[in-house]
Design an enzyme around this catalytic site. Structure first.
Site, mmCIF file in Angstrom:
data_model
loop_
_atom_site.group_PDB
_atom_site.id
_atom_site.type_symbol
_atom_site.label_atom_id
_atom_site.label_comp_id
_atom_site.label_asym_id
_atom_site.label_seq_id
_atom_site.Cartn_x
_atom_site.Cartn_y
_atom_site.Cartn_z
ATOM 1 N N ASP A 51 0.835 -1.202 0.000
ATOM 2 C CA ASP A 51 0.000 0.000 0.000
ATOM 3 C C ASP A 51 0.872 1.254 0.000
ATOM 4 O O ASP A 51 0.369 2.367 -0.086
ATOM 5 C CB ASP A 51 -0.989 -0.001 1.155
ATOM 6 C CG ASP A 51 -0.340 -0.085 2.527
ATOM 7 O OD1 ASP A 51 0.901 -0.102 2.601
ATOM 8 O OD2 ASP A 51 -1.085 -0.150 3.529
ATOM 9 N N SER A 52 2.193 1.047 0.025
ATOM 10 C CA SER A 52 3.143 2.142 -0.211
ATOM 11 C C SER A 52 2.974 2.705 -1.615
ATOM 12 O O SER A 52 3.524 3.767 -1.935
ATOM 13 C CB SER A 52 4.586 1.663 -0.006
ATOM 14 O OG SER A 52 4.796 0.401 -0.622
ATOM 15 N N ASP A 90 -1.023 -6.139 0.025
ATOM 16 C CA ASP A 90 -1.502 -5.423 1.197
ATOM 17 C C ASP A 90 -3.004 -5.199 1.128
ATOM 18 O O ASP A 90 -3.530 -4.791 0.081
ATOM 19 C CB ASP A 90 -0.820 -4.047 1.295
ATOM 20 C CG ASP A 90 0.425 -4.064 2.152
ATOM 21 O OD1 ASP A 90 0.539 -4.951 3.025
ATOM 22 O OD2 ASP A 90 1.290 -3.184 1.957
ATOM 23 N N LYS A 120 -1.519 -9.315 3.150
ATOM 24 C CA LYS A 120 -0.859 -8.833 4.360
ATOM 25 C C LYS A 120 -1.776 -7.865 5.095
ATOM 26 O O LYS A 120 -2.334 -6.955 4.482
ATOM 27 C CB LYS A 120 0.475 -8.156 4.040
ATOM 28 C CG LYS A 120 1.205 -7.661 5.311
ATOM 29 C CD LYS A 120 2.655 -7.325 5.039
ATOM 30 C CE LYS A 120 2.850 -6.025 4.297
ATOM 31 N NZ LYS A 120 2.374 -4.833 5.067
ATOM 32 N N GLU A 189 8.590 -4.313 11.460
ATOM 33 C CA GLU A 189 9.068 -3.037 10.924
ATOM 34 C C GLU A 189 9.563 -2.103 12.019
ATOM 35 O O GLU A 189 8.850 -1.810 12.981
ATOM 36 C CB GLU A 189 7.969 -2.331 10.117
ATOM 37 C CG GLU A 189 8.431 -0.996 9.534
ATOM 38 C CD GLU A 189 7.517 -0.426 8.470
ATOM 39 O OE1 GLU A 189 7.810 0.674 7.973
ATOM 40 O OE2 GLU A 189 6.512 -1.085 8.127
#
Length: 271
Positions: A51-52, A90, A120, A189
């Protein structure tokens, strides 16, 4: 060379075997057909349709604006370029946090329309019901703990997470809960390397680190950061393998110059 370089198709089971064998997992983001094909042919184990895309493809400040339709579009493009890598997609913000039934419906739609291999979801016990129901629907799920970008407004900062013992203990517990819920792997992360090592050793499923040290079972980077397309983002954990910003800028400037000087196209490039 890794024994897994000869594997024709990476699956969730392959990743479990890699952890058992101590073979590290290499993961990178991709958002379109062309880069996905390049990465797949280069031998990457896992491609994350992140989703980046909200940041690096659409120019948003956070990952939150990305819609389900947009995520599906990017994932469809990536899947068309992949033959060997495992594709993880995502789930966008708002498609699983509020209601587990919405989560399952969103997950099924992503899987049916993209041809992707797994999803994810960010978060621990807060989204456990959604994760369980998605897994129960037969869809592989990768978890994501530590700095979870979809919760950035709650955190208020992109700083390292779980430095304090209370948050570290919650992360330890969440990791075990995600494993029990059926996750096949967990992204860790931006947490202390010592904590990531401890969590990785406590699980039988693999961990994928980003800013979480070398003791995770694999690593992931955003392609725009690793390839030097994005030059503004330079955290400590990032190793930049190319400077495409400089190379692409130079190439385009040369093209502009050649066109204006009537040097392109030349006689050999004309019909």
């Amino acid at each position: 060379m890794s024994t897994y370089s000869a594997v024709k198709k990476i699956t969730t089971n392959t990743l479990l075997k890699m952890k058992t064998d101590g073979s590290k997992i290499a993961m990178i983001t991709a958002y379109d057909f062309s880069f996905a094909r390049l990465f797949d042919q280069a031998g990457i184990d896992v491609i994350l349709v992140g989703d980046s895309a909200s940041n690096v493809m659409a120019g948003h400040e956070t990952t939150l604006p990305l819609t389900l339709d947009q995520m599906i579009y990017h994932a469809q493009s990536v899947v068309r370029g992949v033959q060997r890598s495992l594709v993880v997609i995502d789930m966008p913000f708002g498609t699983y946090q509020s209601n587990s039934d919405i989560a399952v419906a969103s997950a099924i739609r992503i899987m049916k329309e993209t041809g992707g291999h797994s999803l994810k979801l960010e978060g621990g016990r807060e989204v456990l019901d959604s994760i369980k129901k998605v897994v129960d629907a037969g869809i592989p799920v990768m978890g994501h703990l530590g700095l979870t970008p979809q919760s950035i407004y709650k955190f208020g900062t992109y700083t390292v997470r779980a430095k304090e013992e209370a948050e570290a203990q919650k992360l330890r517990e969440d990791a075990l809960l995600l494993q029990e819920a059926g996750c096949f792997a967990i992204v860790l992360e931006k947490i202390p390397a010592s904590l990531a090592k401890e969590v990785s050793e406590s699980l039988h499923i693999p961990t994928i680190g980003i800013g979480a040290g070398v003791h995770c079972d694999g690593q992931v980077l955003v392609m725009h950061d690793m390839l030097g397309i994005n030059t503004e983002f330079k955290p400590r954990f990032l190793r930049q393998y190319l400077n495409l910003h400089e190379q692409i800028t130079g190439a385009v400037q040369q093209y502009v110059s050649d066109v204006k000087a009537k040097d392109f196209p030349n006689e050999a490039e004309s019909y």
